[in-house]
Design an enzyme around this catalytic site. Structure first.
Site, PDB file in Angstrom:
ATOM      1  N   TYR A  74       0.871  -1.231  -0.010  1.00  0.00           N
ATOM      2  CA  TYR A  74       0.109   0.048   0.026  1.00  0.00           C
ATOM      3  C   TYR A  74       1.008   1.137   0.197  1.00  0.00           C
ATOM      4  O   TYR A  74       0.605   2.157  -0.646  1.00  0.00           O
ATOM      5  CB  TYR A  74      -0.847   0.009   1.157  1.00  0.00           C
TER       6      TYR A  74
ATOM      7  N   LYS B 107       1.064   4.038  -2.910  1.00  0.00           N
ATOM      8  CA  LYS B 107       0.693   5.475  -2.568  1.00  0.00           C
ATOM      9  C   LYS B 107       1.955   6.278  -2.696  1.00  0.00           C
ATOM     10  O   LYS B 107       1.769   7.549  -3.341  1.00  0.00           O
ATOM     11  CB  LYS B 107       0.441   5.575  -1.108  1.00  0.00           C
TER      12      LYS B 107
END
Ligand SMILES: NC(=O)c1ccc[n+]([C@@H]2O[C@H](COP(=O)([O-])OP(=O)(O)OC[C@H]3O[C@@H](n4cnc5c(N)ncnc54)[C@H](O)[C@@H]3O)[C@@H](O)[C@H]2O)c1
Length: 300
Positions: free
Chosen positions: A164, A168
């Site tokens: 993640y 990002k």
């Protein structure tokens, strides 16, 4: 009074729930025509249902707004292209894209499977590329447009979300690249790092120190899509509750030079001239370990 987004056509991915839904409803209330794009999956990307996008379209129509639903997977090129085509087919243009779709597959790096890595990178990072790429081709010809990405404070590093965090971070770089690459065509790109009460934030392995509602994030999205933000591009904004903060631009902070090539010995002896930049998260690992051992979620 005319809305902030009167005459604008906006496509929002992940608009069937959470922050994306709040953004879609707010954009429609400000006069935008909205593509509500959501494949309606569970938090880990499972069990797709088209009803979630239809429900938000019905909600917008019920409030007097205009919207169409697209229940496609934005991690595919075909899905990203459908989102943009739906806007152009319905209203002849696309003025804004907001990429909110996301999933979570938490795992420590040493336990992470290839599938957990791929699914998260595909949904977040490629899911931005697919819609940004197709929209950028239309916006370039229009000579106007606003792209809004969704990153996270976790882009600066995360203990149990390497997939993640990497996605990002990639989104921040994609947004900055879009900002410079599309500047001459009048197209802007910015990112938001939100914190809001949704099913996703309920599932992160941290106790989020600050919290707000999805509706608190939407006004900043509306602003970035609007002509009022005509000069704003290449930026990352935290939005939580009543707080908006801007992130710095990455830049070198110190350097050292030698004549010709460095030797490892010379680097070792002079290393203090560049030294290290403190990583605040590392200073908190002991606190995290204690919380985990006590069965608690550590505070961010
Ligand atoms: N909620 C927070 O505090 C928080 C914090 C940091 C970042 N974010 C980011 O904000 C965004 C929105 O988060 P949220 O909390 O509203 O999450 P959420 O889980 O409530 O909503 C995400 C939506 O994306 C949709 N989606 C997932 N995969 C998709 C795909 N392949 N194609 C189309 N739609 C898909 C889901 O169906 C869901 O409706 C995410 O990118 C998330 O990473 C949220």
């Amino acid at each position: 009074m005319a809305g902030f987004l009167e005459e604008k056509v906006v496509a929002i991915t992940g608009a069937g729930g959470g922050i994306g839904r709040a953004c879609a409803v707010a954009c429609a209330a400000e006069g935008a025509k909205v593509v509500v794009a959501d494949i309606g999956v569970g938090l880990a990307g499972e069990d797709p249902r088209s009803e979630v996008a239809d429900a938000v379209v019905a909600e917008i129509a019920g409030a007097g707004g205009e919207a169409v639903a697209v229940a496609e997977d934005v991690s595919t090129m075909a899905g990203g292209s459908r989102v943009v085509d739906a806007a152009v087919e319905a209203w002849g243009r696309i003025d804004g894209v907001v990429a909110v779709a996301g999933i979570l597959r938490e795992r420590m790096l040493f336990n992470m499977s290839e599938d957990e890595w791929d699914a998260v990178i595909a949904t977040h990072l490629k899911g931005h590329f697919t819609v940004f790429r197709h929209a950028a081709a239309v916006m370039r010809k229009q000579e106007s447009g606003s792209l809004v990405g969704f990153t996270s404070g976790a882009f600066a590093g995360s203990v149990a979300q390497a997939n993640y965090s990497a996605a990002k971070g990639g989104i921040v770089s994609l947004v900055r690249s879009a900002a410079v690459g599309l500047h001459r065509y009048g197209v802007r790109a910015n990112a938001i790092a939100p914190i809001a009460r949704t099913r996703m934030s309920a599932n992160v392995p941290m106790e989020l120190g600050e919290m707000g509602e999805p509706e608190d994030v939407a006004p900043m999205v509306v602003y970035l899509l609007s002509d009022a933000a005509a000069e704003v591009t290449g930026q990352v904004y935290t939005v939580v509750g009543g707080r908006i903060a801007v992130w710095n631009q990455p830049a070198e902070v110190r350097e050292m030079r030698t004549e010709g090539q460095w030797s490892p010995e010379e680097i070792a002896s002079r290393f203090g001239e560049v030294g290290v930049e403190r990583m605040a998260l590392i200073d908190r690992l002991e606190e995290y370990r204690k919380a985990a051992a006590a069965g608690d979620k550590p505070n961010t």
